[in-house]
Design a protein around this motif. Structure first.
Motif, short mmCIF file in Angstrom:
data_model
loop_
_atom_site.label_atom_id
_atom_site.label_comp_id
_atom_site.label_asym_id
_atom_site.label_seq_id
_atom_site.Cartn_x
_atom_site.Cartn_y
_atom_site.Cartn_z
N ALA A 76 0.87 -1.18 0.00
CA ALA A 76 0.00 0.00 0.00
C ALA A 76 0.91 1.23 0.00
O ALA A 76 1.59 1.49 0.99
N ALA A 131 -0.13 4.17 3.09
CA ALA A 131 -0.44 3.39 4.28
C ALA A 131 -0.38 4.30 5.49
O ALA A 131 0.56 5.09 5.65
N ASP A 137 0.51 -2.15 -6.09
CA ASP A 137 -0.12 -1.20 -5.17
C ASP A 137 -1.59 -1.53 -4.99
O ASP A 137 -2.35 -1.61 -5.96
N ALA A 196 -3.45 0.32 -2.76
CA ALA A 196 -4.10 1.56 -2.33
C ALA A 196 -4.68 2.32 -3.52
O ALA A 196 -5.73 2.95 -3.39
N ARG A 224 -5.99 -4.84 -5.32
CA ARG A 224 -6.52 -5.08 -3.98
C ARG A 224 -7.46 -6.29 -4.00
O ARG A 224 -7.36 -7.18 -3.16
#
Length: 182
Positions: free
Chosen positions: A8, A11, A38, A40, A46
């Motif tokens: 992330a 973060a 990544d 984020a 994700r």
């Protein structure tokens, strides 16, 4: 094969940032090919990470925290697993990579392929010594440990012999004293 590290970039936790940096730094330092994914800024990354972390490795809330490590599609582990593998010198096994030829992991793999049992004692004969005693910069850590172990064993044997000799001497003195008293 490429190692995928899900991180992330945004973060809020300093602990997570440090863990991510340690994994990425290790991979860079050891020149292991990897991709930082990544989670984020990329919903697809994700979602892929969440879907592919095994159920038993997910926390109670069901959302695994970065860093999560994969070798292509194969799950390797989280930071704690990475740290344990690094401390146990089993990092290449953790990543699912072939160990470099000069590593202990490669030697272990070679021994297993040759039918040798790890930890099995090897007998040293005069005609073909397993360990060469040398004082050169090329001396391996295994040589140093083995030589140190051999030195320690020799010292312990010498102490045992001296203790037995002392006991025998004391017994002879006591016998001599008893003979003199009679």
């Amino acid at each position: 094969m490429v190692i995928k590290v899900f991180v992330a970039t945004v973060a809020g936790s300093t602990a997570i940032k440090k863990k991510q940096q340690e994994v990425v730094g290790f991979l860079e330092a050891n020149r292991i090919d990897f991709e930082a994914k990544d989670i984020a800024c990329n919903d697809d990354n994700r979602q892929w990470m969440r879907d592919n972390v095994p159920g038993e490795k997910k926390p109670q809330n069901g959302i695994p925290l970065p860093p999560q490590i994969f070798n292509e599609e194969q799950y390797c582990g989280d930071f704690e697993s990475f740290f344990d593998a690094k401390e146990g010198n089993e990092i290449h096994v953790f990543f699912g990579l072939a160990p470099p030829p000069s590593s202990k992991e490669a030697e272990l793999s070679s021994d297993l392929q040759n039918g040798e049992v790890p930890g099995e004692e090897h007998h040293i004969s005069d005609s073909s010594p397993l360990i060469e005693e040398k004082d050169t910069p090329n001396e391996t850590q295994a040589d140093v440990v083995t030589n140190s172990t051999n030195s320690t064993e020799a010292a312990e044997e010498k102490q045992e012999e001296e203790a037995v000799t002392e006991e025998e001497d004391e017994a002879e003195e006591e016998q001599g004293e008893e003979d003199n008293e009679s």
